[in-house]
Design a protein around this motif. Structure first.
Motif, short mmCIF file in Angstrom:
data_model
loop_
_atom_site.label_atom_id
_atom_site.label_comp_id
_atom_site.label_asym_id
_atom_site.label_seq_id
_atom_site.Cartn_x
_atom_site.Cartn_y
_atom_site.Cartn_z
N MET A 1 0.83 -1.20 0.00
CA MET A 1 0.00 0.00 0.00
C MET A 1 0.87 1.25 0.00
O MET A 1 0.63 2.20 -0.76
CB MET A 1 -0.92 -0.01 1.22
CG MET A 1 -1.96 -1.12 1.23
SD MET A 1 -3.24 -0.86 -0.01
CE MET A 1 -4.44 -2.09 0.47
N ASP A 2 1.89 1.26 0.85
CA ASP A 2 2.81 2.40 0.89
C ASP A 2 3.56 2.55 -0.43
O ASP A 2 3.80 3.67 -0.89
CB ASP A 2 3.82 2.23 2.03
CG ASP A 2 3.21 2.46 3.41
OD1 ASP A 2 2.10 3.01 3.49
OD2 ASP A 2 3.85 2.08 4.40
N GLY A 3 3.92 1.41 -1.03
CA GLY A 3 4.66 1.46 -2.29
C GLY A 3 3.85 2.09 -3.40
O GLY A 3 4.39 2.85 -4.23
N VAL A 4 2.56 1.77 -3.46
CA VAL A 4 1.69 2.38 -4.47
C VAL A 4 1.53 3.88 -4.19
O VAL A 4 1.62 4.72 -5.09
CB VAL A 4 0.32 1.67 -4.50
CG1 VAL A 4 -0.67 2.43 -5.39
CG2 VAL A 4 0.47 0.24 -5.00
N TYR A 5 1.33 4.21 -2.93
CA TYR A 5 1.13 5.61 -2.55
C TYR A 5 2.36 6.46 -2.87
O TYR A 5 2.24 7.60 -3.33
CB TYR A 5 0.82 5.69 -1.05
CG TYR A 5 0.58 7.10 -0.55
CD1 TYR A 5 -0.66 7.71 -0.71
CD2 TYR A 5 1.59 7.82 0.09
CE1 TYR A 5 -0.89 9.01 -0.25
CE2 TYR A 5 1.38 9.10 0.54
CZ TYR A 5 0.14 9.69 0.37
OH TYR A 5 -0.08 10.98 0.82
N ASN A 6 3.55 5.92 -2.63
CA ASN A 6 4.79 6.67 -2.80
C ASN A 6 5.42 6.52 -4.18
O ASN A 6 6.50 7.06 -4.43
CB ASN A 6 5.80 6.24 -1.73
CG ASN A 6 5.39 6.68 -0.34
OD1 ASN A 6 5.06 7.84 -0.11
ND2 ASN A 6 5.39 5.75 0.61
N LEU A 7 4.77 5.79 -5.07
CA LEU A 7 5.31 5.54 -6.40
C LEU A 7 5.50 6.85 -7.17
O LEU A 7 4.67 7.76 -7.09
CB LEU A 7 4.35 4.63 -7.17
CG LEU A 7 4.85 4.07 -8.50
CD1 LEU A 7 5.98 3.07 -8.27
CD2 LEU A 7 3.70 3.40 -9.24
N THR A 8 6.60 6.94 -7.91
CA THR A 8 6.86 8.13 -8.70
C THR A 8 6.94 7.80 -10.18
O THR A 8 7.17 6.64 -10.56
CB THR A 8 8.19 8.79 -8.28
OG1 THR A 8 9.28 7.92 -8.64
CG2 THR A 8 8.22 9.07 -6.79
N ALA A 9 6.79 8.82 -10.99
CA ALA A 9 6.91 8.64 -12.44
C ALA A 9 8.30 8.16 -12.81
O ALA A 9 8.46 7.32 -13.70
CB ALA A 9 6.57 9.95 -13.15
N ASP A 10 9.32 8.66 -12.14
CA ASP A 10 10.69 8.24 -12.43
C ASP A 10 10.90 6.76 -12.14
O ASP A 10 11.63 6.07 -12.86
CB ASP A 10 11.69 9.08 -11.63
CG ASP A 10 11.87 10.48 -12.20
OD1 ASP A 10 11.49 10.69 -13.38
OD2 ASP A 10 12.38 11.35 -11.47
N GLN A 11 10.28 6.27 -11.07
CA GLN A 11 10.40 4.83 -10.76
C GLN A 11 9.82 3.98 -11.87
O GLN A 11 10.36 2.91 -12.20
CB GLN A 11 9.70 4.53 -9.43
CG GLN A 11 10.44 5.05 -8.21
CD GLN A 11 9.63 4.93 -6.93
OE1 GLN A 11 8.45 4.57 -6.96
NE2 GLN A 11 10.25 5.26 -5.82
N ILE A 12 8.74 4.43 -12.48
CA ILE A 12 8.15 3.68 -13.60
C ILE A 12 9.09 3.70 -14.80
O ILE A 12 9.36 2.66 -15.41
CB ILE A 12 6.78 4.27 -13.98
CG1 ILE A 12 5.75 3.96 -12.88
CG2 ILE A 12 6.30 3.72 -15.32
CD1 ILE A 12 4.37 4.55 -13.13
N LYS A 13 9.62 4.86 -15.13
CA LYS A 13 10.51 4.96 -16.29
C LYS A 13 11.80 4.18 -16.10
O LYS A 13 12.33 3.58 -17.04
CB LYS A 13 10.83 6.44 -16.57
CG LYS A 13 9.67 7.20 -17.19
CD LYS A 13 10.07 8.58 -17.66
CE LYS A 13 10.22 9.54 -16.51
NZ LYS A 13 10.43 10.93 -17.00
#
Length: 270
Positions: free
Chosen positions: A250-262
């Motif tokens: 849950m925390d990981g989804v909440y704190n996810l960033t666009a840079d982490q996806i890229k």
């Protein structure tokens, strides 16, 4: 599209969700309703759980996406889903179906087939057994869990996409996304996802949130499953057991960033 373009688009779609906060209308199962509501909030969208036939058409009219999940199935729920789905089609609201337990009983299989035949579904997110059962490829489902392996999951997913005229997101050790022509493999995720109930339902919620801002269903699925998989990978680093994994997810989804996806998205063109 190239892999870098898909990752960039997925990252921008995450930012779009958080900027616009689309309403995701869930008609979902009672077992994980709180978890799916929270994961919707954590990714940046807004959840509403509305099932009554008296209000579903009105609710879907103000929503960015309609999610149908007949996991705790009743005939009355299917009727309400059909009302909401048909209204969503009239309004151009995308419909995402999670055919929980299709293949386990005749009632589950026939109910999902009825939805697929009477509603224009944009995306179907399910496990290998559910997708195979609905496409006539002999999937095995025990309860709501897929058992056994498919010899050629990509072919099964493509057949389902073509048969039903939609985009399939078949989740598993490697997630497969296809609209019958284009196909992607997503390799983000972690085995801890198999230790909790509702992680599949939460992935469908992620898909619905991305579909609310992305008109291409294939790209919506890619962004959602990459994001969810990266959050799971980060959560696994902190997990001491299923309970701590869930909290960290849950925390990981909440704190996810666009840079982490890229930077962290792992996908292949199939």
């Amino acid at each position: 599209m190239k892999i870098e373009e898909i990752l960039t688009k997925s990252a921008s779609n995450l930012e779009a969700i958080r900027a616009s906060k689309p309403l995701v209308h869930h008609m979902t199962n009672l077992v994980v309703m709180n978890d799916t509501a929270n994961i919707t909030l954590h990714i940046g969208a807004l959840p509403v759980m509305a099932h009554a036939r008296e209000e579903v058409a009105e609710m879907v009219a103000i929503s960015g996406c309609l999610l149908l999940n007949p996991g705790t199935l009743t005939a009355e729920l299917v009727d309400s889903m059909l009302i909401a789905g048909k209204r969503a089609n009239e309004l151009g609201v995308p419909v995402v179906l999670d055919p929980v337990g299709a293949g386990a009983t005749n009632f589950r299989t026939s109910s999902n087939m009825r939805i697929l035949s009477e509603v224009k579904v944009s995306i179907m997110r399910g496990n290998a057994g559910e997708i195979a059962a609905l496409s006539g490829a002999g999937g095995q489902v025990k309860g709501v869990e897929s058992v056994g392996d498919l010899a050629d999951p990509l072919s099964v997913a493509k057949k389902a996409a073509k048969d039903f005229g939609l985009t399939v997101a078949m989740t598993g050790a490697r997630d497969i996304i296809t609209d019958g022509k284009r196909a992607l493999g997503i390799d983000n995720g972690d085995r801890w996802l198999t230790t909790l109930t509702g992680t599949g339902c939460m992935s469908t919620t992620m898909v619905a949130s991305f579909a609310a801002v992305e008109s291409d269903p294939l790209l919506a699925c890619a962004g959602a499953l990459i994001a969810y998989g990266i959050a799971a990978e980060r959560a696994a680093e902190k997990a001491k057991g299923p309970a701590t994994f869930k909290e960290a997810l849950m925390d990981g989804v909440y704190n996810l960033t666009a840079d982490q996806i890229k930077e962290g998205g792992r996908l292949a063109l199939l």
